[in-house]
Design a protein around this motif. Sequence first.
Motif, PDB file in Angstrom:
ATOM      1  N   VAL A   1       7.925 -10.175   1.804  1.00  0.00           N
ATOM      2  CA  VAL A   1       8.007  -8.727   1.985  1.00  0.00           C
ATOM      3  C   VAL A   1       6.614  -8.115   1.874  1.00  0.00           C
ATOM      4  O   VAL A   1       6.245  -7.230   2.653  1.00  0.00           O
ATOM      5  CB  VAL A   1       8.979  -8.117   0.956  1.00  0.00           C
TER       6      VAL A   1
ATOM      7  N   PHE B   1       4.967  -8.602   5.063  1.00  0.00           N
ATOM      8  CA  PHE B   1       5.438  -7.646   6.068  1.00  0.00           C
ATOM      9  C   PHE B   1       4.738  -6.301   5.862  1.00  0.00           C
ATOM     10  O   PHE B   1       4.378  -5.637   6.824  1.00  0.00           O
ATOM     11  CB  PHE B   1       6.958  -7.478   5.954  1.00  0.00           C
TER      12      PHE B   1
ATOM     13  N   GLY C   1       1.419  -6.605   7.183  1.00  0.00           N
ATOM     14  CA  GLY C   1       1.535  -6.685   8.633  1.00  0.00           C
ATOM     15  C   GLY C   1       1.831  -5.334   9.257  1.00  0.00           C
ATOM     16  O   GLY C   1       1.387  -5.054  10.369  1.00  0.00           O
ATOM     17  N   LEU C   2       2.574  -4.485   8.548  1.00  0.00           N
ATOM     18  CA  LEU C   2       2.912  -3.173   9.099  1.00  0.00           C
ATOM     19  C   LEU C   2       1.651  -2.358   9.379  1.00  0.00           C
ATOM     20  O   LEU C   2       1.576  -1.652  10.383  1.00  0.00           O
ATOM     21  CB  LEU C   2       3.793  -2.411   8.112  1.00  0.00           C
TER      22      LEU C   2
ATOM     23  N   GLN D   1      -4.551   2.969  -0.343  1.00  0.00           N
ATOM     24  CA  GLN D   1      -3.218   3.175   0.209  1.00  0.00           C
ATOM     25  C   GLN D   1      -2.211   2.767  -0.872  1.00  0.00           C
ATOM     26  O   GLN D   1      -2.253   1.635  -1.332  1.00  0.00           O
ATOM     27  CB  GLN D   1      -3.002   2.300   1.435  1.00  0.00           C
ATOM     28  N   PRO D   2      -1.324   3.668  -1.275  1.00  0.00           N
ATOM     29  CA  PRO D   2      -0.387   3.301  -2.344  1.00  0.00           C
ATOM     30  C   PRO D   2       0.395   2.052  -1.980  1.00  0.00           C
ATOM     31  O   PRO D   2       0.646   1.192  -2.826  1.00  0.00           O
ATOM     32  CB  PRO D   2       0.526   4.524  -2.450  1.00  0.00           C
TER      33      PRO D   2
ATOM     34  N   PHE E   1       8.511  -4.494  -2.214  1.00  0.00           N
ATOM     35  CA  PHE E   1       9.477  -3.661  -1.497  1.00  0.00           C
ATOM     36  C   PHE E   1       9.058  -2.197  -1.564  1.00  0.00           C
ATOM     37  O   PHE E   1       9.107  -1.485  -0.560  1.00  0.00           O
ATOM     38  CB  PHE E   1      10.859  -3.856  -2.125  1.00  0.00           C
ATOM     39  N   LEU E   2       8.625  -1.753  -2.759  1.00  0.00           N
ATOM     40  CA  LEU E   2       8.141  -0.384  -2.866  1.00  0.00           C
ATOM     41  C   LEU E   2       6.937  -0.189  -1.957  1.00  0.00           C
ATOM     42  O   LEU E   2       6.745   0.896  -1.396  1.00  0.00           O
ATOM     43  CB  LEU E   2       7.768  -0.068  -4.317  1.00  0.00           C
TER      44      LEU E   2
ATOM     45  N   VAL F   1       6.439  -1.591   0.964  1.00  0.00           N
ATOM     46  CA  VAL F   1       6.942  -1.326   2.316  1.00  0.00           C
ATOM     47  C   VAL F   1       7.514   0.079   2.393  1.00  0.00           C
ATOM     48  O   VAL F   1       7.287   0.825   3.355  1.00  0.00           O
ATOM     49  CB  VAL F   1       8.011  -2.362   2.700  1.00  0.00           C
ATOM     50  N   LEU F   2       8.245   0.465   1.341  1.00  0.00           N
ATOM     51  CA  LEU F   2       8.879   1.773   1.316  1.00  0.00           C
ATOM     52  C   LEU F   2       7.826   2.874   1.436  1.00  0.00           C
ATOM     53  O   LEU F   2       7.983   3.824   2.194  1.00  0.00           O
ATOM     54  CB  LEU F   2       9.637   1.904   0.000  1.00  0.00           C
ATOM     55  N   GLN F   3       6.735   2.730   0.664  1.00  0.00           N
ATOM     56  CA  GLN F   3       5.674   3.726   0.703  1.00  0.00           C
ATOM     57  C   GLN F   3       5.102   3.846   2.108  1.00  0.00           C
ATOM     58  O   GLN F   3       4.655   4.905   2.515  1.00  0.00           O
ATOM     59  CB  GLN F   3       4.549   3.362  -0.263  1.00  0.00           C
TER      60      GLN F   3
ATOM     61  N   LEU G   1       6.940   3.191   4.858  1.00  0.00           N
ATOM     62  CA  LEU G   1       7.968   3.685   5.772  1.00  0.00           C
ATOM     63  C   LEU G   1       8.269   5.168   5.576  1.00  0.00           C
ATOM     64  O   LEU G   1       8.635   5.861   6.516  1.00  0.00           O
ATOM     65  CB  LEU G   1       9.264   2.898   5.573  1.00  0.00           C
ATOM     66  N   ILE G   2       8.113   5.666   4.325  1.00  0.00           N
ATOM     67  CA  ILE G   2       8.565   7.029   4.034  1.00  0.00           C
ATOM     68  C   ILE G   2       7.916   8.080   4.939  1.00  0.00           C
ATOM     69  O   ILE G   2       8.618   8.907   5.512  1.00  0.00           O
ATOM     70  CB  ILE G   2       8.330   7.377   2.549  1.00  0.00           C
ATOM     71  N   PRO G   3       6.588   8.049   5.110  1.00  0.00           N
ATOM     72  CA  PRO G   3       6.008   9.112   5.935  1.00  0.00           C
ATOM     73  C   PRO G   3       6.537   9.100   7.357  1.00  0.00           C
ATOM     74  O   PRO G   3       6.338  10.067   8.090  1.00  0.00           O
ATOM     75  CB  PRO G   3       4.509   8.825   5.908  1.00  0.00           C
TER      76      PRO G   3
ATOM     77  N   ARG H   1       5.552   7.446   9.833  1.00  0.00           N
ATOM     78  CA  ARG H   1       4.454   7.128  10.752  1.00  0.00           C
ATOM     79  C   ARG H   1       4.197   8.207  11.774  1.00  0.00           C
ATOM     80  O   ARG H   1       4.850   8.476  12.706  1.00  0.00           O
ATOM     81  CB  ARG H   1       4.705   5.785  11.437  1.00  0.00           C
TER      82      ARG H   1
END
Lengths: 682, 315, 218
Positions: free
Chosen positions: B144, B147, B150-151, B174-175, B304-305, B307-309, B311-313, B315
């Motif tokens: 994760v 990922f 990778g994001l 970056q958080p 996981f957090l 990735v969440l951080q 995804l939240i904005p 993009r």
Amino acid sequence: MALAQTGLGFWISFSLYLSAAVLALLLSRCPRAANVASHAASMAGAVVGAAASLLHLLAGPGRLVLADLVGTVPQLELKVVVDDLSAYFLLALSVLVFCVSLYSVSYLAPYAGKRNLPLFDALYALFVLSMGLVFTAGHAVFFLIAWEIMSVLSYFLVVFESEREENVRAGTIYLVMTAVGTAFLLTGILTLYANTGTFDLGAAAGLSPGARTVVFLSFLVGFGIKAGVVPLHVWLPYAHPAAPANVSALMSGIMVKTALYGMLRFVLVGLGVPDGWWGGALLILGLVTALTGVSHAYVESDMKRLLAYSTIENVGILVTGLGVAFLALSAGRPALASLALAATLFHAFNHAMFKGALFLGVGSVHHATHTRNLEDLGGLVRRMPATAVLLVGAALAASAMPPFNGFASEWMTFQALFQSLLLEKSGLGLLYVLAAAALALAGALAAATFLKLLGVGLLGRPRTPAAAEAHEAPLPERISGGLLVAFCLVLGLVPGAALRVLERPVLGLTGFSPSAVSTGWLGLDPSALSTSPVASGTYSPLLVAGGVAAFLLAALAAVRLIGGRFLVRRYGTWDCGFETIDARMQYSAMGFSKSFQIIFRFLFRPTRERRAEGEHLYHPDSIAYTVKSVSPFEKFLYEPLVAFVNALSQKAKSTIQTGSLRRYLAYILFALLGGLVYFLVA
Amino acid sequence: MKTILYWLLQVAAALLLAPLPIGAIRKVKALVQKRKGAPLLQLYRDLLKLLRKSAVVSDATSWVLRAAPFVVFATSLFAAAMMPATVRVLPDAFPGDLILFFFVLALGRFFLVLSGMDAGSSFGGMGSAREAMISALVEPAMLVGLFAVGLFAKTTSIPGVLSAMTALGFPLLQPSLLLVFLAFVLVLLAETSRIPVDDPATHLELTMVHEAMVLEDSGRHLALLEYGAALKQYALLALLADVFLPYDPFAAVPGVPGVLLALVAFAVKLLFLSLLVGAVEAATVKLRFFSVPNLAAIAFILSFLGVLQFLIPGR
Amino acid sequence: MEPFSVVLSALLLLSAFVLMASKRIHSYIGAFRVQAVLVALNTGLLGLTTVAATGRVDLLVVCAAILALKVWYIPRVLHRTYRAVEYRVEKDFLFNIPTLVLLSLSLVVVVFVAVSRIGAVQDGTTLVLLVDSLSTALVGLFFLISRKKAIGQIVGLLAIENGLFVTALYASNGMPFIVDIGVFIDLVSAVLILGVLVFRIESAFETTDTDAMSDLKG
């Protein structure tokens, strides 16, 4: 090329399977000859079948009707159709059947004279044929018939060694579950018929959303039972190990894939672009299946049950891949769906190869030691060196280690998940993240499972006299397993070749060719199928294998150069300075996975029992330590269900089936009246 | 030509630098404990000495025990060479991929765990079982986290990730990447058998993980396994350095001196990360084995957090 | 300033998870203290920007109050209470720690999905800040539920307050000065009263397990 247009190869292949069955029965006086002749015919059929399917996939006409017989029975057509999807599955079937039949020649030989071997051979050949017909049925009713024949024949094969009570029980569970599955398939097929008016397999357009949902759910349950999707998997870990090893290999290797084929044929081809939630449901089911399967596999000590649970895990991976493809299709991303489907179909093939090899190797071990229990094995790497090497190879493939084929398909699955995540703007992205995490965990646990199988079963000292006196498997068994492992390695090294074969089936399903992923012989690069501008990672197995091999050789040379000749001094295993250590002090199979069982005790609910014999509390003469765990699915889902059905039947028996003749006659009267009223109203 | 040169540079850097972080970690620990400690380069001498010795092998073992050291060494070296020590001379066709990176390491571990079972000793089995368990538990966190990285780069290919991280300047701001960095540090500790997961300095067989697996190896076999472990640690530290500290202070210096300066900067980053690991090791105690899942859960949550951080904005 | 507050908010959320994952009373208080420092940093940061922009020093005063109360005074009171009661390690959780932490993670996911449905918030950074701070509050609430001993519950209450305070800070640059100070005074008195109550509960039931209070039902 002209040959590919006629489909003659498929005819020859099918008739060879049929003749294998006939030969076995004809020669039943002489079981050994029957065994050899029947399997030789099956092998010939497999070779022809493989060649024909390969030719069809590379240069065939796409859809080819082999036969279309309409009888006097209404709505029954004996329609055999080969298209690219069928040919792909036939290819997997043929390759596996070739190796398994070769294996059977020597594996079954000890049964000659003790059991009805020719009958078994005939059933085996018919079982293969029925799977071939499942893959080629072009008519829903015919499909169902072939499906049922396949199920019933595999039941007979499962209960072949019927003197063991557990085998009969396994067969009964299997038969009941499979009947339930067929009921669901029938529901799906009839719903399709009610809406389209035809039993022909093909695109079924114009279904109402409600009907689509019913059809999807029916097929999901119906095929899910055959594939062993959790929670419909309970029969699989009983039935697959109960059969002789060659049948186990076929059941795990290819029979569970008939369900994948069915989902593709009926849902994806039949219903077209999937509804949005289907993919999500499949994804979640797949993940639960993969994790449940692998965690049970890890704690299992019976070699064949371990492999059966690992099959459930792989089914989970396949269903996950299918879910990703469905989600991509319903979101209008056919390119991504191609990647996911290619990964799924590739993995289906790979699983057939490595699971086949594993079952065959384990079968050899079983015959050599007369036990399937890992706790009674050990040290086989010296007694059965060739079998050990091929088991290590197959385990590497099954654990998704580069450069084997298991890694190639797993890598593609991860890339499909990653790209889905990149493209997904909503909270659904988290589902892909969870999927990646679950697949990673499942993959690592699968590796741990196979490490347990190899480490406890093959390495160390023999734990019982049977293991100490094991003999190497006969040549045909070694060759067949070796062939499958070689396939695993070759497919892993040149996944581009597999993608070339996969090109047309996937193209037919999504309208996008996955072969763009392949960069020639060198490897894979899914960026061609991605909508993001940047390359999305590359994998070139040849470079990896070459690089690691080069470093290995360089290390050998360097060590020789620095340290001089390779001298090895033999000495005992480190025993802390005490006298001797013996085989019983080794780590046991249960011990190997015990920590996992403890950490996830909410899943396994283990109960332990320690029984000491002797006078002294702290120095007993012997200690027996047993750990039992119950499957939560059996305990909380199936046992209440079975109890409920039993109670219902009891009630029916006491109220409806009273034994009074007049009452039965009254039933007939009411049925007649009811029919008349229905006729009058309708 | 450039490609060959690059790979030679990579392999040389990995082979030369790999034992350094271990020496640094040991030194930090010694200094915290007010000992003088072994010299920074002690491991180099140990390895050389062990390589010159022939091996003593248990009579219960097979080819697995003798092959495993070579496989472990070769896979670790390959993974280490995949992580660029300098991106200055990166060839165009670079076969590096982050997922592949971890699976190549897993291949080495597969054989290491097998070799632990080969001698039929209970210690080896214990170490192997624990290693298989621990590596499985940290796997989700690792993937994760991968990922998440990778994001940012929209790719899992190593050069793509590196250039994206260089473009970010200081990724730890970056958080999302900060959380992933913490997760990767935990993964690193678990994967390289360091405190709090395993104690590399332990002398008690019952608490060992990595050391228990290599208990039966001696001489050149042990040398290769130790070297392989050092290379693996180097590879993971290089991953952290490349992804989270991509800053290149000598970017303006061209040519060969520039490459050499970049290598020096890379070595300094490695040393800095080793200091971090050494500090963690000095400040914490070894966890009970059944507390390792907690650590793995925390690492997973961090990833996981992360990735969440991201995804939240939206993009 | 924005990148810093985003990082701070992520760290704040992380501190809530650290709180959730800790077993010892000692580490609860430590985790709470770190959380308070983060809240103070955040407030101070915002306070400096408002001073630069408008010249108002409200937030800086609030920051000083946080430092004095949450970072220094309340942990001290809690430490004193903790030294006086008999237990050091909390044993009875609702579930084991990994499960609790994973459940907290699902709370964050729920908050994420819920907040991203609010159409009014379009700006990505604000979304992150909102999700992080609200999740901190919710995880604090879950912490309160999952711990059975009284000190754990006090810390849970304080963690909820931290989350809500920061949410207000992000959403509207803080509540009016008077409200903030009022809340602080409430908090201090709550902690004091609860601190006293811990002793009372213990002397009455010989445990600080709040479940034992169900015996009072009669």
